[in-house]
Design a protein around this motif. Structure first.
Motif, PDB file in Angstrom:
ATOM      1  N   ASN A  34       0.796  -1.299   0.023  1.00 54.30           N
ATOM      2  CA  ASN A  34       0.100  -0.002  -0.018  1.00 54.30           C
ATOM      3  C   ASN A  34       0.703   1.205  -0.011  1.00 54.30           C
ATOM      4  OD1 ASN A  34      -2.113  -1.677   0.080  1.00 54.30           O
ATOM      5  ND2 ASN A  34      -2.660  -1.362   2.358  1.00 54.30           N
ATOM      6  N   SER A  35       0.546   2.156  -0.689  1.00 53.13           N
ATOM      7  CA  SER A  35       0.913   3.566  -0.643  1.00 53.13           C
ATOM      8  C   SER A  35       0.027   4.549  -0.910  1.00 53.13           C
ATOM      9  CB  SER A  35       2.229   3.425  -1.848  1.00 53.13           C
ATOM     10  OG  SER A  35       2.570   4.797  -2.121  1.00 53.13           O
ATOM     11  N   THR A  36       0.023   5.860  -0.435  1.00 55.31           N
ATOM     12  CA  THR A  36      -0.456   7.119  -0.836  1.00 55.31           C
ATOM     13  C   THR A  36       0.296   7.881  -1.552  1.00 55.31           C
ATOM     14  OG1 THR A  36      -2.313   6.650   0.690  1.00 55.31           O
ATOM     15  CG2 THR A  36      -2.274   9.043  -0.091  1.00 55.31           C
ATOM     16  N   ARG A  37       1.056   8.514  -0.639  1.00 53.65           N
ATOM     17  CA  ARG A  37       2.022   9.755  -1.093  1.00 53.65           C
ATOM     18  C   ARG A  37       2.852   9.281  -2.232  1.00 53.65           C
ATOM     19  NH1 ARG A  37       0.525  10.416   3.784  1.00 53.65           N
ATOM     20  NH2 ARG A  37       0.496   8.219   3.821  1.00 53.65           N
ATOM     21  N   THR A  38       3.746   8.056  -1.949  1.00 57.30           N
ATOM     22  CA  THR A  38       4.751   7.614  -2.904  1.00 57.30           C
ATOM     23  C   THR A  38       4.176   7.294  -4.346  1.00 57.30           C
ATOM     24  OG1 THR A  38       5.861   6.911  -1.034  1.00 57.30           O
ATOM     25  CG2 THR A  38       6.805   6.136  -3.270  1.00 57.30           C
ATOM     26  N   ARG A  91       7.673  -0.608  -5.231  1.00 56.08           N
ATOM     27  CA  ARG A  91       7.389  -0.865  -3.794  1.00 56.08           C
ATOM     28  C   ARG A  91       7.115  -2.183  -3.502  1.00 56.08           C
ATOM     29  NH1 ARG A  91       4.514   2.804   0.477  1.00 56.08           N
ATOM     30  NH2 ARG A  91       6.279   4.263   0.123  1.00 56.08           N
ATOM     31  N   HIS A 141      14.138   3.733   1.726  1.00 56.25           N
ATOM     32  CA  HIS A 141      13.032   4.391   0.971  1.00 56.25           C
ATOM     33  C   HIS A 141      14.001   5.534   0.480  1.00 56.25           C
ATOM     34  CE1 HIS A 141       9.551   6.137  -0.264  1.00 56.25           C
ATOM     35  NE2 HIS A 141       8.700   5.984   0.788  1.00 56.25           N
ATOM     36  N   GLN A 191      12.186   9.047  -0.271  1.00 51.38           N
ATOM     37  CA  GLN A 191      11.718   9.503   0.681  1.00 51.38           C
ATOM     38  C   GLN A 191      12.796  10.615   1.516  1.00 51.38           C
ATOM     39  OE1 GLN A 191       8.607   9.719   2.166  1.00 51.38           O
ATOM     40  NE2 GLN A 191       9.450  11.327   3.376  1.00 51.38           N
ATOM     41  N   PRO A 236       7.202  11.635   7.510  1.00 52.54           N
ATOM     42  CA  PRO A 236       7.163  10.977   6.252  1.00 52.54           C
ATOM     43  C   PRO A 236       5.668  10.671   5.779  1.00 52.54           C
ATOM     44  CG  PRO A 236       8.064   9.343   7.563  1.00 52.54           C
ATOM     45  CD  PRO A 236       8.104  10.726   8.496  1.00 52.54           C
ATOM     46  N   GLY A 237       4.610  10.485   6.948  1.00 51.67           N
ATOM     47  CA  GLY A 237       3.327   9.710   6.524  1.00 51.67           C
ATOM     48  C   GLY A 237       3.680   8.282   6.254  1.00 51.67           C
ATOM     49  N   PRO A 238       2.242   7.654   6.434  1.00 54.08           N
ATOM     50  CA  PRO A 238       1.099   8.121   7.357  1.00 54.08           C
ATOM     51  C   PRO A 238       1.220   8.432   8.701  1.00 54.08           C
ATOM     52  CG  PRO A 238       1.121   5.970   6.820  1.00 54.08           C
ATOM     53  CD  PRO A 238       2.317   6.290   6.103  1.00 54.08           C
TER      54      PRO A 238
HETATM   55  N1   CP Z   1       6.009   8.136   3.198  1.00 52.04           N
HETATM   56  C1   CP Z   1       5.432   7.112   2.446  1.00 52.04           C
HETATM   57  O1   CP Z   1       6.140   6.213   1.938  1.00 52.04           O
HETATM   58  O2   CP Z   1       4.121   7.372   2.396  1.00 52.04           O
HETATM   59  P1   CP Z   1       3.156   6.253   1.623  1.00 52.04           P
HETATM   60  O3   CP Z   1       3.475   4.853   2.231  1.00 52.04           O
HETATM   61  O4   CP Z   1       1.712   6.712   1.636  1.00 52.04           O
HETATM   62  O5   CP Z   1       3.670   6.037   0.234  1.00 52.04           O
END
Ligand code: CP
Length: 312
Positions: free
Chosen positions: A54-58, A107, A135, A138, A262-264
């Motif tokens: 899972n990922s949102t930002r990346t 990823r 990462h 990031q 870095p989130g989340p």
């Molecule tokens: N910072 C980061 O990698 O966030 P995601 O897991 O949402 O991509």
């Protein structure tokens, strides 16, 4: 010159090349401020975003970065792929490459998976996070954000706070920040900080109040329960009390402290909402810088026109 075929990690990555990525990121950030946020740099280049986790930002920022550079992009999601029918990782990768792609952004939950992928395909590979290992994109966006805020990285006191053991963000930040000459301290529960981490050139300090007083910026990490198996943290409430970047700690510290994440985020656990939403936090700047720095990395890897094959 940018002599890299892939972007897999920041361990032993040259300082000048990190600086080049950051400098190029600032150039691309200007593009993101224009009414038409697009340049033709990667026209005709095809990139597959291969996400097994899972990922949102990346994921979104890579896709945006590719679109801003005019590349053709395809998104692959493991959960809806033929992996579910038993196809191997190798067959999946080789079938995708057979469709004439130029690069893969991957990823994966397994540390080292991008290095394995390198054995199977010729396309350029960018590591978007491999398990607990690295990462690197990031860390680049984090360093860009630090340079943007302070005008430099060298000599700054940067603390990385939280679950260091399971964090690829911590590892890549440590490699990058130490290379760039920052003073790095890690802080968190003793069972979530491997002692060997000090061999990477960082200090360990378990006293959050001392660390908050010392630091110019803190990069706050979440507790990665999904990687822990049995719970290594007694309770979220206790974690917040012992290691959280709380509003009370910010009030005790008189000077400004730059807050990064870095989130989340898990609000109310590793960071209080009031801190995350304060003027001291540059968390959303980090997100925007993620697009610019991923544009930079893609451009430097794929935009060079000399056609030479590099060493790594
Ligand atoms: N910072 C980061 O990698 O966030 P995601 O897991 O949402 O991509």
């Amino acid at each position: 010159m940018f002599n890299h075929n892939h972007f897999l990690g920041l361990e032993n990555f040259p300082k000048d090349d990190i600086q080049k990525i950051i400098d190029t990121s600032f150039n691309f950030k200007e593009v993101l401020d224009r009414p038409i946020k697009k340049v033709p740099s990667l026209q005709g280049v095809t990139i597959v975003n291969l996400f097994f986790e899972n990922s949102t930002r990346t994921r979104i920022s890579f896709e945006l970065a590719q679109k801003r550079l005019s590349a053709d992009t395809v998104n692959f999601s493991a959960s809806t792929s033929s992996l579910k029918k038993g196809e191997s990782f190798k067959d999946t990768a080789q079938n995708i490459e057979a469709m004439k792609i130029d690069a893969v952004v991957m990823r994966h939950p397994s540390p080292g998976a991008p290095y394995q992928l390198k054995e199977f395909i010729d396309a350029k590979i960018i590591n978007a996070g491999d398990g607990t290992h690295e990462h690197p994109t990031q860390a680049i966006l984090d360093m860009m954000s630090i340079q943007e805020k302070f005008g430099k990285i060298k000599g700054l006191n940067i603390a990385i706070i939280g679950d260091i053991y399971h964090s690829r963000v911590a590892r890549s930040n440590i490699y990058g920040l130490v290379t760039m000459g920052a003073n790095v301290t890690v802080c968190g529960p003793s069972n979530l900080i491997p002692q060997e981490i000090s061999e990477l050139g960082v200090n360990i300090n378990y006293n959050i109040d001392e660390v908050v007083e010392w630091a110019d910026a803190v990069n706050v990490l979440r507790i990665q329960r999904e990687r822990m198996g049995v719970g290594l943290i007694p309770s979220n409430r206790e974690y917040r009390k012992l290691f959280g970047i709380t509003n009370e700690r910010m009030i005790r510290r008189k000077k400004e402290l730059v807050i990064m994440h870095p989130g989340p985020m898990n609000r109310g656990v590793e960071i209080d909402s009031k801190v995350a939403d304060s003027d001291q936090a540059i968390i959303l700047d980090q997100v925007l810088n993620g697009v610019a720095s991923r544009m930079s990395i893609l451009y430097l890897l794929l935009g060079a026109k000399d056609g030479k094959k590099n060493e790594d």
